[in-house]
Design an enzyme around this catalytic site. Structure first.
Site, PDB file in Angstrom:
ATOM      1  N   SER A 139       1.058  11.424   2.148  1.00  0.00           N
ATOM      2  CA  SER A 139       1.864  10.623   3.092  1.00  0.00           C
ATOM      3  C   SER A 139       1.780  11.136   4.526  1.00  0.00           C
ATOM      4  O   SER A 139       1.841  12.335   4.779  1.00  0.00           O
ATOM      5  CB  SER A 139       3.330  10.633   2.649  1.00  0.00           C
ATOM      6  OG  SER A 139       4.115  10.009   3.645  1.00  0.00           O
ATOM      7  N   LYS A 189       9.669   0.507  -4.290  1.00  0.00           N
ATOM      8  CA  LYS A 189      10.402  -0.339  -3.342  1.00  0.00           C
ATOM      9  C   LYS A 189      11.361  -1.324  -4.029  1.00  0.00           C
ATOM     10  O   LYS A 189      12.428  -1.605  -3.508  1.00  0.00           O
ATOM     11  CB  LYS A 189       9.429  -1.103  -2.443  1.00  0.00           C
ATOM     12  CG  LYS A 189       8.712  -0.206  -1.438  1.00  0.00           C
ATOM     13  CD  LYS A 189       7.869  -1.034  -0.482  1.00  0.00           C
ATOM     14  CE  LYS A 189       6.981  -0.132   0.347  1.00  0.00           C
ATOM     15  NZ  LYS A 189       6.144  -0.878   1.291  1.00  0.00           N
ATOM     16  N   ASP A 237       9.128  -3.093   6.984  1.00  0.00           N
ATOM     17  CA  ASP A 237       7.688  -3.377   6.937  1.00  0.00           C
ATOM     18  C   ASP A 237       7.324  -4.616   7.769  1.00  0.00           C
ATOM     19  O   ASP A 237       6.349  -4.602   8.521  1.00  0.00           O
ATOM     20  CB  ASP A 237       7.220  -3.602   5.490  1.00  0.00           C
ATOM     21  CG  ASP A 237       6.999  -2.293   4.750  1.00  0.00           C
ATOM     22  OD1 ASP A 237       6.746  -1.260   5.406  1.00  0.00           O
ATOM     23  OD2 ASP A 237       7.075  -2.304   3.505  1.00  0.00           O
ATOM     24  N   GLY A 294      -2.789 -12.902  -0.268  1.00  0.00           N
ATOM     25  CA  GLY A 294      -1.976 -12.118  -1.200  1.00  0.00           C
ATOM     26  C   GLY A 294      -0.566 -12.683  -1.296  1.00  0.00           C
ATOM     27  O   GLY A 294      -0.070 -13.312  -0.360  1.00  0.00           O
TER      28      GLY A 294
HETATM   29  P1  NDP Z   1       1.020  -5.930  -5.060  1.00  0.00           P
HETATM   30  O1  NDP Z   1       0.462  -5.245  -6.254  1.00  0.00           O
HETATM   31  O2  NDP Z   1       2.441  -6.354  -5.054  1.00  0.00           O
HETATM   32  O3  NDP Z   1       0.156  -7.285  -4.813  1.00  0.00           O
HETATM   33  C1  NDP Z   1      -1.217  -7.251  -4.827  1.00  0.00           C
HETATM   34  C2  NDP Z   1      -1.794  -8.571  -4.291  1.00  0.00           C
HETATM   35  O4  NDP Z   1      -3.204  -8.404  -4.118  1.00  0.00           O
HETATM   36  C3  NDP Z   1      -1.616  -9.766  -5.216  1.00  0.00           C
HETATM   37  O5  NDP Z   1      -1.420 -10.923  -4.437  1.00  0.00           O
HETATM   38  C4  NDP Z   1      -2.969  -9.813  -5.952  1.00  0.00           C
HETATM   39  O6  NDP Z   1      -3.312 -11.102  -6.414  1.00  0.00           O
HETATM   40  C5  NDP Z   1      -3.891  -9.431  -4.842  1.00  0.00           C
HETATM   41  N1  NDP Z   1      -5.181  -8.873  -5.278  1.00  0.00           N
HETATM   42  C6  NDP Z   1      -5.403  -7.674  -5.891  1.00  0.00           C
HETATM   43  N2  NDP Z   1      -6.731  -7.490  -6.086  1.00  0.00           N
HETATM   44  C7  NDP Z   1      -7.357  -8.589  -5.589  1.00  0.00           C
HETATM   45  C8  NDP Z   1      -8.728  -8.982  -5.487  1.00  0.00           C
HETATM   46  N3  NDP Z   1      -9.718  -8.208  -5.949  1.00  0.00           N
HETATM   47  N4  NDP Z   1      -9.000 -10.164  -4.894  1.00  0.00           N
HETATM   48  C9  NDP Z   1      -8.013 -10.959  -4.423  1.00  0.00           C
HETATM   49  N5  NDP Z   1      -6.697 -10.645  -4.498  1.00  0.00           N
HETATM   50  C10 NDP Z   1      -6.378  -9.466  -5.067  1.00  0.00           C
HETATM   51  O7  NDP Z   1       0.642  -5.001  -3.810  1.00  0.00           O
HETATM   52  P2  NDP Z   1       1.446  -4.870  -2.424  1.00  0.00           P
HETATM   53  O8  NDP Z   1       1.736  -6.262  -1.970  1.00  0.00           O
HETATM   54  O9  NDP Z   1       2.567  -3.918  -2.567  1.00  0.00           O
HETATM   55  O10 NDP Z   1       0.380  -4.140  -1.458  1.00  0.00           O
HETATM   56  C11 NDP Z   1      -0.746  -4.813  -0.886  1.00  0.00           C
HETATM   57  C12 NDP Z   1      -1.444  -3.946   0.154  1.00  0.00           C
HETATM   58  O11 NDP Z   1      -0.656  -3.765   1.326  1.00  0.00           O
HETATM   59  C13 NDP Z   1      -1.787  -2.515  -0.315  1.00  0.00           C
HETATM   60  O12 NDP Z   1      -3.140  -2.269   0.050  1.00  0.00           O
HETATM   61  C14 NDP Z   1      -0.851  -1.618   0.456  1.00  0.00           C
HETATM   62  O13 NDP Z   1      -1.422  -0.345   0.689  1.00  0.00           O
HETATM   63  C15 NDP Z   1      -0.700  -2.417   1.757  1.00  0.00           C
HETATM   64  N6  NDP Z   1       0.545  -2.084   2.507  1.00  0.00           N
HETATM   65  C16 NDP Z   1       0.430  -1.497   3.746  1.00  0.00           C
HETATM   66  C17 NDP Z   1       1.558  -1.167   4.500  1.00  0.00           C
HETATM   67  C18 NDP Z   1       1.392  -0.507   5.856  1.00  0.00           C
HETATM   68  O14 NDP Z   1       2.393   0.014   6.394  1.00  0.00           O
HETATM   69  N7  NDP Z   1       0.225  -0.538   6.445  1.00  0.00           N
HETATM   70  C19 NDP Z   1       2.924  -1.453   3.990  1.00  0.00           C
HETATM   71  C20 NDP Z   1       2.940  -2.102   2.698  1.00  0.00           C
HETATM   72  C21 NDP Z   1       1.775  -2.393   1.995  1.00  0.00           C
HETATM   73  P3  NDP Z   1      -2.767 -11.652  -7.850  1.00  0.00           P
HETATM   74  O15 NDP Z   1      -1.369 -12.130  -7.597  1.00  0.00           O
HETATM   75  O16 NDP Z   1      -3.705 -12.755  -8.182  1.00  0.00           O
HETATM   76  O17 NDP Z   1      -2.835 -10.486  -8.807  1.00  0.00           O
END
Ligand code: NDP
Length: 277
Positions: A15, A66, A102, A127
């Site tokens: 972190s 979260k 966020d 997403g």
């Molecule tokens: P979740 O597990 O809740 O959701 C994942 C999402 O990604 C779903 O919509 C899923 O689709 C989709 N997905 C996963 N793999 C693929 C793929 N190969 N192709 C297309 N869609 C895909 O994750 P989070 O929403 O919690 O996190 C998402 C990202 O955001 C992470 O990378 C995290 O590190 C980043 N993040 C960054 C922050 C920052 O401060 N910069 C803060 C919070 C998050 P499906 O529904 O079809 O499974």
């Protein structure tokens, strides 16, 4: 007296939050310590209560806690309610107050740091997981012309559209249906980049002059940013700015003052930005 804060996660050793908050504290002249605490997956609530009982003033929460933090809070801000997730806890008397910074962090990075207009623009959000849900409310408040949510499992995008019930400007889509459409801002809120994958985007989604934004960050450009760079996006940004801005917003919640972020962001970029919150 030194005030104590921390971030709970699993894993959490990577972190950057302790470093970011140490910089903010030095800048603002506040006497505080901020630690990274590894919580066991089955005892997050115990870890939080122990930290609060020992005099902790507040905590950030990252993957995978979260939603649990949302359930644990006995009071929640409106933006935490909308996100249904909590990344910032404040402890006061017997209260645990849950907030979510966020969305505000992303918005500030987009508008203040990157100068990206949102009002009246065509936006594409990739997403429909926790990260997408957390930023949807703040993005809609800026009144984009159109906000399309594209998700592999399109029903999850449709659920978000129903839940946020914004009007015609908010739409759900499959990736294939994006063909023939273009957007001024494309935000990757999928976790595809974590595994080095690219969401199945049609080539024409990046309008001339568009910004491609990946919430993920690391030392290498993600597949999404590489694809965007070679398919018409004029500007590319990773999620490090969002990370620093959500931390600044949490600092404001806890300490009543908003720290400057530019120097901290530059410092993190200088020392390599691999890792996570
Ligand atoms: P979740 O597990 O809740 O959701 C994942 C999402 O990604 C779903 O919509 C899923 O689709 C989709 N997905 C996963 N793999 C693929 C793929 N190969 N192709 C297309 N869609 C895909 O994750 P989070 O929403 O919690 O996190 C998402 C990202 O955001 C992470 O990378 C995290 O590190 C980043 N993040 C960054 C922050 C920052 O401060 N910069 C803060 C919070 C998050 P499906 O529904 O079809 O499974």
């Amino acid at each position: 007296m030194t005030d104590h804060y921390c971030v709970f996660g699993n894993p959490v050793a990577h972190s950057k939050s302790p470093r970011i908050h140490a910089e903010f504290a030095a800048q603002c002249g506040h006497d505080l310590q901020y630690a990274a605490i590894l919580a066991a997956r089955d005892s997050f609530a115990d870890s939080v209560h122990r930290f609060a009982a020992a005099g902790g003033r507040g905590a950030n929460v990252t993957v995978p806690f979260k939603e649990e933090a949302y359930a644990l809070a006995n009071r929640r801000t409106a933006r935490a309610e909308r996100a249904r997730a909590v990344n910032t806890l404040s402890f006061a008397d017997d209260m645990v107050i849950g907030d979510n910074t966020d969305g505000a962090g992303l918005l500030r990075d987009l508008t203040s740091n990157l100068g990206q207009p949102i009002a009246g623009q065509r936006l594409l959000l990739l997403g429909a997981g926790g990260a997408a849900r957390g930023v949807l409310g703040p993005l809609l408040e800026q009144k984009p012309a159109v906000l399309v949510i594209a998700n592999r499992t399109v029903d999850r995008a449709r659920d978000l559209v129903r839940e946020f019930a914004a009007g015609d400007e908010l739409r759900a889509s499959t990736y294939a249906e994006l063909s023939g459409q273009s957007f001024a801002l494309v935000i990757n809120a999928t976790s595809a980049s974590l595994r080095g994958d690219l969401p199945p985007l049609p080539a024409g989604v990046f309008a001339a002059g568009s910004l491609a934004y990946d919430m993920m960050y690391g030392e290498q450009a993600t597949p999404f940013l590489r694809f965007a760079g070679s398919h018409g996006a004029a500007r590319l940004a990773d999620g490090l700015g969002m990370l620093v801005e959500q931390a600044a917003e949490a600092f404001l919640v806890w300490r009543g003052v908003r720290p400057q972020t530019a120097a901290v962001l530059a410092l993190l970029r200088q020392s390599g930005n691999a890792g996570g919150r």
